[in-house]
Write a protein that holds these residues in place. Structure first.
Motif, PDB file in Angstrom:
ATOM      1  N   LEU A 175      -4.437   7.397  -7.068  1.00 55.86           N
ATOM      2  CA  LEU A 175      -4.238   6.516  -5.925  1.00 55.86           C
ATOM      3  C   LEU A 175      -5.253   6.772  -4.823  1.00 55.86           C
ATOM      4  O   LEU A 175      -5.710   7.908  -4.627  1.00 55.86           O
ATOM      5  CB  LEU A 175      -2.820   6.685  -5.365  1.00 55.86           C
ATOM      6  CG  LEU A 175      -1.667   6.437  -6.349  1.00 55.86           C
ATOM      7  CD1 LEU A 175      -0.337   6.729  -5.682  1.00 55.86           C
ATOM      8  CD2 LEU A 175      -1.704   5.017  -6.893  1.00 55.86           C
ATOM      9  N   ASP A 176      -5.557   5.717  -4.094  1.00 51.27           N
ATOM     10  CA  ASP A 176      -6.426   5.787  -2.923  1.00 51.27           C
ATOM     11  C   ASP A 176      -5.625   5.298  -1.717  1.00 51.27           C
ATOM     12  O   ASP A 176      -4.975   4.238  -1.778  1.00 51.27           O
ATOM     13  CB  ASP A 176      -7.661   4.906  -3.120  1.00 51.27           C
ATOM     14  CG  ASP A 176      -8.515   5.368  -4.291  1.00 51.27           C
ATOM     15  OD1 ASP A 176      -8.493   6.579  -4.600  1.00 51.27           O
ATOM     16  OD2 ASP A 176      -9.194   4.513  -4.903  1.00 51.27           O
ATOM     17  N   ARG A 177      -5.707   6.040  -0.621  1.00 47.99           N
ATOM     18  CA  ARG A 177      -4.980   5.674   0.592  1.00 47.99           C
ATOM     19  C   ARG A 177      -5.968   5.492   1.745  1.00 47.99           C
ATOM     20  O   ARG A 177      -6.805   6.358   1.991  1.00 47.99           O
ATOM     21  CB  ARG A 177      -3.947   6.738   0.978  1.00 47.99           C
ATOM     22  CG  ARG A 177      -2.705   6.753   0.118  1.00 47.99           C
ATOM     23  CD  ARG A 177      -1.703   7.773   0.655  1.00 47.99           C
ATOM     24  NE  ARG A 177      -0.415   7.713  -0.022  1.00 47.99           N
ATOM     25  CZ  ARG A 177      -0.112   8.357  -1.133  1.00 47.99           C
ATOM     26  NH1 ARG A 177      -1.039   9.132  -1.714  1.00 47.99           N
ATOM     27  NH2 ARG A 177       1.095   8.251  -1.672  1.00 47.99           N
ATOM     28  N   THR A 197      -0.737   1.722   6.504  1.00 49.22           N
ATOM     29  CA  THR A 197      -1.113   2.512   5.328  1.00 49.22           C
ATOM     30  C   THR A 197      -1.268   1.573   4.139  1.00 49.22           C
ATOM     31  O   THR A 197      -0.332   0.831   3.805  1.00 49.22           O
ATOM     32  CB  THR A 197      -0.053   3.579   5.009  1.00 49.22           C
ATOM     33  OG1 THR A 197       0.122   4.421   6.143  1.00 49.22           O
ATOM     34  CG2 THR A 197      -0.471   4.411   3.805  1.00 49.22           C
ATOM     35  N   VAL A 199      -2.103   1.530   0.102  1.00 47.71           N
ATOM     36  CA  VAL A 199      -2.194   2.359  -1.103  1.00 47.71           C
ATOM     37  C   VAL A 199      -2.662   1.477  -2.254  1.00 47.71           C
ATOM     38  O   VAL A 199      -2.068   0.422  -2.513  1.00 47.71           O
ATOM     39  CB  VAL A 199      -0.831   2.995  -1.434  1.00 47.71           C
ATOM     40  CG1 VAL A 199      -0.951   3.887  -2.672  1.00 47.71           C
ATOM     41  CG2 VAL A 199      -0.300   3.783  -0.252  1.00 47.71           C
ATOM     42  N   LEU A 210       3.463   3.178  -7.864  1.00 44.66           N
ATOM     43  CA  LEU A 210       3.445   2.181  -6.794  1.00 44.66           C
ATOM     44  C   LEU A 210       4.847   1.595  -6.566  1.00 44.66           C
ATOM     45  O   LEU A 210       5.252   1.329  -5.419  1.00 44.66           O
ATOM     46  CB  LEU A 210       2.448   1.071  -7.140  1.00 44.66           C
ATOM     47  CG  LEU A 210       0.964   1.468  -7.116  1.00 44.66           C
ATOM     48  CD1 LEU A 210       0.086   0.332  -7.657  1.00 44.66           C
ATOM     49  CD2 LEU A 210       0.521   1.846  -5.713  1.00 44.66           C
ATOM     50  N   LYS A 240      -1.380  -2.916  -5.214  1.00 50.39           N
ATOM     51  CA  LYS A 240      -1.644  -2.638  -3.805  1.00 50.39           C
ATOM     52  C   LYS A 240      -0.335  -2.681  -3.011  1.00 50.39           C
ATOM     53  O   LYS A 240       0.438  -3.638  -3.112  1.00 50.39           O
ATOM     54  CB  LYS A 240      -2.630  -3.652  -3.245  1.00 50.39           C
ATOM     55  CG  LYS A 240      -2.947  -3.465  -1.769  1.00 50.39           C
ATOM     56  CD  LYS A 240      -3.919  -4.549  -1.292  1.00 50.39           C
ATOM     57  CE  LYS A 240      -4.212  -4.415   0.180  1.00 50.39           C
ATOM     58  NZ  LYS A 240      -5.116  -5.484   0.663  1.00 50.39           N
TER      59      LYS A 240
END
Length: 295
Positions: A175-177, A197, A199, A210, A240
């Motif tokens: 994951l990318d935040r 935020t 994600v 997710l 997303k």
């Protein structure tokens, strides 16, 4: 006169009879008087003396190129002075010996005076070359600093009322935040905040993760409904998830909001109204955020 001539004849005959007896001495011929008749006297032959001539110094000649040497004696061709060859040879040996001693002393002096290069000088030389390379590399920055110094100190405008924007990008295996925190303040005192935020993950591989995050966001939203000073929204689409949180610290109730987040398994950053905005910025930076003040 006749008696005298007769005596001379007798002596001459005796000498002729025994010539070997008188070889060691020569007869003495008395001088004849000038008036004696030529015919009456016997002719006499003078005998040259055998005395050797004395040895004299050779005369100076302009064409002489070398001194004359006789035996152990050497004559100076200019002054005629006598010099012994043995004395001259001894003097030359002494001079040669003295020259050798002097040369050895000079060599010793050179050895004593020679000082090898010290390690400190070598280190200083290396540091000098390193400093020179660094100077060339950072020359543009140095020129900028010099220009700023010449321009004088510049006053930085202090923003006492505006928005403190803090951002952070966090990446994990799946994951990318992207996290954004915006704090509104007046006279450097905190008034409200907006948290966003986002994600991102693979819609297929990270679908389960997710979904769990989305369920947590929905639970928090449900728990804070009806509470003053807070609102939460969740937006989930394929791969997303977007969470938004709004805080009004004038009517915000810390204990109730904290309990609502804890029940849903979430965490909350605790801030209070009129908190110094510089303290807020310090806390965010300690968490790894990059913060800037904006009007």
């Amino acid at each position: 006169m006749n008696d005298q001539n007769g005596q001379e004849n007798q002596d001459f005959q005796l000498n002729m009879v025994n010539p070997l007896e008188n070889t060691n001495s020569l007869p003495t011929v008395p001088p004849q008087p000038a008036s004696a008749p030529v015919g009456d006297a016997l002719p006499t032959t003078p005998v040259a003396e055998t005395t050797e001539p004395p040895v004299t110094n050779p005369p100076y000649s302009p064409t002489t190129k070398a001194p004359t040497t006789v035996g152990d004696t050497r004559y100076n061709p200019v002054t005629g002075e006598e010099m012994k060859i043995s004395d001259l040879t001894g003097e030359k040996k002494e001079e040669a010996s003295a020259g050798e001693v002097n040369n050895e002393e000079k060599l010793k002096t050179v050895d004593v005076d020679y000082k090898p290069t010290s390690k400190a000088n070598t280190v200083m030389l290396i540091l000098f070359f390193i400093a020179l390379v660094l100077f060339v590399v950072f020359l543009p920055d140095i020129q900028t600093l010099i220009a700023q110094y010449k321009a004088g100190p510049q006053k930085v405008e202090e923003i006492t009322t505006g928005t403190l924007v803090c951002t952070l990008e966090s990446n994990t295996v799946n994951l990318d935040r992207n996290i954004t925190r915006e704090f509104q303040y007046t006279d450097n005192k905190l008034q409200s905040a907006k948290f966003t935020t986002v994600v991102r993950g693979d819609a297929t591989l990270d679908e389960e993760t997710l979904n769990e995050l989305n369920e947590q966001c929905v639970q928090i939203k449900t728990n804070v409904e009806g509470l003053n000073g807070i609102s939460v929204s969740c937006s989930y689409e394929e791969g997303k998830l977007t969470e938004k949180e709004n805080f009004d610290y004038a009517s915000y109730q810390v204990e109730e909001v904290t309990a609502a987040y804890t029940e849903a398994g979430g965490s909350l950053l605790e801030f209070e109204k009129d908190m110094n905005i510089d303290d807020v910025m310090t806390n965010m930076r300690q968490g790894g955020f990059t913060c800037n003040k904006e009007k």
